[in-house]
Design an enzyme around this catalytic site. Structure first.
Site, PDB file in Angstrom:
ATOM      1  N   TYR A 108       0.728  -1.230  -0.070  1.00 39.03           N
ATOM      2  CA  TYR A 108       0.222   0.053  -0.141  1.00 39.03           C
ATOM      3  C   TYR A 108       0.955   1.171   0.009  1.00 39.03           C
ATOM      4  CZ  TYR A 108      -3.475   3.446   1.422  1.00 39.03           C
ATOM      5  OH  TYR A 108      -4.392   4.708   1.619  1.00 39.03           O
ATOM      6  N   GLU A 196      -3.243   7.717  -4.353  1.00 40.26           N
ATOM      7  CA  GLU A 196      -3.154   6.086  -3.596  1.00 40.26           C
ATOM      8  C   GLU A 196      -2.811   5.128  -4.704  1.00 40.26           C
ATOM      9  OE1 GLU A 196      -6.029   4.631  -0.288  1.00 40.26           O
ATOM     10  OE2 GLU A 196      -6.577   3.909  -2.072  1.00 40.26           O
TER      11      GLU A 196
END
Ligand code: GDP
Ligand code: MN
Length: 384
Positions: A108, A196
């Site tokens: 992530y 993201e």
């Protein structure tokens, strides 16, 4: 402003971040062709302005072109409901058809504005993928936060620290540093509030690839990005919120029944606190702004009145640049145009307040005036 995954990935690619090969389709036939072009295997991904698609059935692996066509037909034209949408969901009008990735690890990586730090932070975790929210809730220590001084930018020692926390193998260190630098450039140059990559994958042949992409653009900076403004997809937005954006009105739909018309964001937030404290939750946040004329006020009231949840309206206007008489005329205009009868609680102070109150009093509308916030609270709970 949100944009689609495929649009975010186009931006990633321009900045040298690797993304899977793929194309966007809007029909089942095109999905079949795109899958055939990729060799008969692909992943079909619903393009919607919401995360959590994987768990909601919006990301499907297909193993033949015919299966791609069937799967595309079952997705296109439906609404996808994920844990990030409301019960109606968001319409699936296009699919991203991508080559299958051979995933060794899911990471992530994101950059967003941290209100506590009052600046950008890079967030990174070796536990990326669909369970990241679970990681954030139960093992927050597994998500590394790297505050970035805007004056200095993302420094090399910081990328090294993130790489160490991600425990990446040495051959990936340089590519990871380059990727993080590129991500920070995207964040600043496109004026993002969020960028993201989840998951950022390590492939079986040890490459870093952005398998997903999310990019939120700061609305107040869009005026200097004509190209990015074009990426808006109105179909993904709440219809009332979209209308408000077009009118230059700051509007956020909330869950309650009290429609709120306020000028000034601070006063609007205080007003929400007052109605909540009075046991009458607000139906919306609305800041009509300082420079509004009666037409814009009327438009704002009209947006409030077209929300079926609204059963009373609270006006809290401090007449300055927006004069009270102008606000009053706008309110009456909207009520008359829509033939509305909902009770109104009005707190007006400032420039031309007497004229404004007179207009409302003579309008024949069901108006209660309140001068203090305490009176507002009382009147609004009675009006329900
Ligand atoms: P999200 O659920 O909306 O965040 O959608 P993502 O794009 O992140 O996809 C969800 C999950 O689908 C990912 O975490 C991957 O595990 C999986 N996935 C996506 N693309 C591929 C692929 O090409 N191959 C494989 N095996 N899995 C994929
Ligand atoms: Mn994802």
């Amino acid at each position: 402003m949100k944009i689609h995954e495929y649009q975010a990935k186009e931006i990633f690619a321009r900045y040298g971040i690797a993304v899977p090969k793929g194309s966007v389709v809007t029909t089942a036939q095109e999905a079949r062709q795109a899958t055939a072009t990729l060799g008969g295997k692909a992943v079909l991904k619903a393009q919607v302005h919401a995360g959590g698609r994987g768990k909601a059935g919006g990301v499907k692996v297909v193993r033949t072109a015919a299966e791609a066509e069937r799967t595309a037909r079952s997705l296109l034209g439906t609404n996808l409901v994920t844990h990030q949408t409301d019960a109606r969901g968001v319409p699936v009008r296009s699919l991203l058809v991508e080559e299958l990735a051979d995933i060794k690890q899911e990471l992530y990586l994101a950059i967003t504005i941290d209100r506590g730090f009052r600046g950008p932070v890079m967030l990174a975790s070796a536990g990326g993928g669909m369970e990241i929210e679970e990681v954030a809730a139960s093992r927050p220590q597994d998500i590394h936060t790297e505050p970035i001084e805007p004056v200095l930018g993302l420094m090399p020692y910081q990328t090294r620290r993130v790489i160490a926390r991600l425990k990446l193998a040495p051959p990936l260190h340089r590519p990871a540093a380059q990727l993080m630098t590129a991500l920070y450039r995207i964040f600043t140059e496109c004026d993002c509030s969020l960028v993201e990559i989840n998951p950022l994958i390590v492939t079986a042949d040890d490459r870093l690839v952005a398998l997903d992409g999310k990019l939120d653009l700061e609305g107040d900076a869009l005026f200097r990005h004509a190209d990015l403004r074009e990426l808006r997809d109105r179909a993904q937005e709440d219809p009332l919120e979209a209308e408000a954006v077009d009118e230059g009105i700051a509007y956020v739909k909330l869950d309650g029944q009290v429609g709120c018309l306020v000028n000034g964001a601070g006063l609007a937030m205080a007003t929400l606190d007052v109605t909540n404290a009075a046991g009458a939750p607000p139906a919306n946040f609305l800041d009509v702004g300082g420079g509004a004329d009666d037409e814009k006020v009327s438009k704002a009231v009209s947006i409030i009145l077209s929300d079926p949840a609204v059963n009373r309206v609270l006006v809290n206007v401090f007449g300055g640049i927006l004069r009270c008489d102008v606000a009053a005329r706008g309110i009456v205009l909207a009520y008359q145009r829509r033939g509305a009868t909902l009770p109104l609680v009005v707190r007006m102070l400032g420039t031309n307040v007497e004229e404004g109150k007179k207009t409302l009093r003579e309008s024949g509308l069901n108006v209660t005036f309140a001068d203090t916030l305490g009176e507002v609270a009382q009147a609004i709970s009675r009006a329900g």
